[in-house]
Design an enzyme around this catalytic site. Structure first.
Site, PDB file in Angstrom:
ATOM      1  N   VAL A  65       0.809  -1.221   0.000  1.00 59.35           N
ATOM      2  CA  VAL A  65       0.000   0.000   0.000  1.00 59.35           C
ATOM      3  C   VAL A  65       0.841   1.269   0.000  1.00 59.35           C
ATOM      4  O   VAL A  65       0.292   2.378  -0.086  1.00 59.35           O
ATOM      5  CB  VAL A  65      -0.991   0.018   1.181  1.00 59.35           C
ATOM      6  CG1 VAL A  65      -2.055  -1.045   1.009  1.00 59.35           C
ATOM      7  CG2 VAL A  65      -0.275  -0.136   2.513  1.00 59.35           C
ATOM      8  N   TYR A 157       8.894   6.966  14.148  1.00 61.24           N
ATOM      9  CA  TYR A 157       7.645   6.204  14.242  1.00 61.24           C
ATOM     10  C   TYR A 157       6.583   7.026  14.968  1.00 61.24           C
ATOM     11  O   TYR A 157       5.442   7.133  14.503  1.00 61.24           O
ATOM     12  CB  TYR A 157       7.907   4.895  14.982  1.00 61.24           C
ATOM     13  CG  TYR A 157       6.672   4.102  15.317  1.00 61.24           C
ATOM     14  CD1 TYR A 157       6.022   3.332  14.353  1.00 61.24           C
ATOM     15  CD2 TYR A 157       6.150   4.109  16.614  1.00 61.24           C
ATOM     16  CE1 TYR A 157       4.892   2.593  14.671  1.00 61.24           C
ATOM     17  CE2 TYR A 157       5.018   3.378  16.937  1.00 61.24           C
ATOM     18  CZ  TYR A 157       4.397   2.617  15.963  1.00 61.24           C
ATOM     19  OH  TYR A 157       3.276   1.886  16.275  1.00 61.24           O
TER      20      TYR A 157
END
Length: 266
Positions: A65, A157
């Site tokens: 994706v 992150y």
């Protein structure tokens, strides 16, 4: 109008779950199926994609994706085989340790693309279809408690997950006139296959000390909230991030002391 048990039913709806081959994504896919949705998982790993699709009786499409062309191809196949997707769960993600002073540009870009970039790609593609067709929909983004607190060693992150939370708010406002709702789920410690492999039973027991409810979460507990957000039970809810974490976000650093069990700060 009184609520009805039928408000939670997803029969006749088509759902896409990214990263649905394992862990939380697999649990969400299973939950959506249980409530009647026709589900497609877009999963990068061919083996887990096939295994999960076969075990749940759903459509599995091997898809990275992070790549717009692959997303377009997966969407076309999903629509051909199942119909227009009105539910999207942006679950795909990844993490590795990346201390601030050691983070490379490539490392930063990799974490951005794995955790935030694809949220735009998938949301945009499916929202365009819904708007063009004049159909309502529900988009659910998986973020993390790390998006709202410091995460030493994981700055890139955490920044990406914070971006998901902010993106959720803005996307919700832009899509609200079209009847498309956008919300997010922020888990903390959740017992996925990966976490159980990394940590033994004793460590899992200790983790419960930092969770007000006294234990790690289960995948099905995340999935149940995703089903709620996908359904008409949450028809007036948009732009929100729900912390499904046993209370750790609310705790703000308070934890159960190891000796007495009483709350302590720090």
């Amino acid at each position: 109008m009184a609520i009805s048990p039928s408000d939670i039913v997803l029969t006749g709806r088509v759902a896409v779950v990214t990263g649905g081959g394992s862990g939380i994504g697999r649990g969400i896919a299973a939950g959506l199926v249980a409530f009647g949705a026709a589900v497609a998982i877009w999963e990068r790993d061919p083996e887990t994609c096939m295994q999960t699709a076969e075990s749940l009786g759903i459509l599995g499409i091997t898809t990275d994706v992070r790549d717009g062309d692959q997303v377009d191809a997966a969407l076309q196949r999903t629509e051909t085989e199942l119909g227009v997707a009105s539910i999207l769960v942006n679950n795909a993600g990844g993490v590795f340790s990346s201390p601030l002073l050691e983070t490379s540009e490539n490392g930063w870009d990799a974490l951005y693309r794995a955790n935030l970039g694809h949220v735009l790609l998938c949301t945009q593609r499916i929202a365009r279809r819904l708007v063009a067709a004049g159909l309502p929909g529900s988009i659910v983004n998986l973020t993390s408690i790390e998006g709202v607190r410091a995460a030493p060693g994981y700055a890139a992150y955490a920044a990406a997950k914070a971006g998901v939370i902010s993106y959720t708010k803005t996307a919700a406002l832009e899509l609200a006139p079209h009847g498309v709702r956008v919300n997010a789920i922020a888990p903390d410690i959740t017992l996925t296959e990966g976490l159980e492999l990394l940590a033994g039973g004793a460590e899992m027991t200790g983790i419960g000390n930092v969770v007000p409810l006294g234990r790690p979460g289960r995948v099905d507990e995340i999935a149940s909230v995703a089903v709620f957000l996908a359904s008409n039970m949450s028809s007036y809810l948009t732009g929100q991030t729900l912390h499904v974490d046993g209370g750790t976000h609310a705790a703000g650093g308070w934890h159960h002391g190891s000796r007495t069990g009483d709350y302590r700060l720090g």
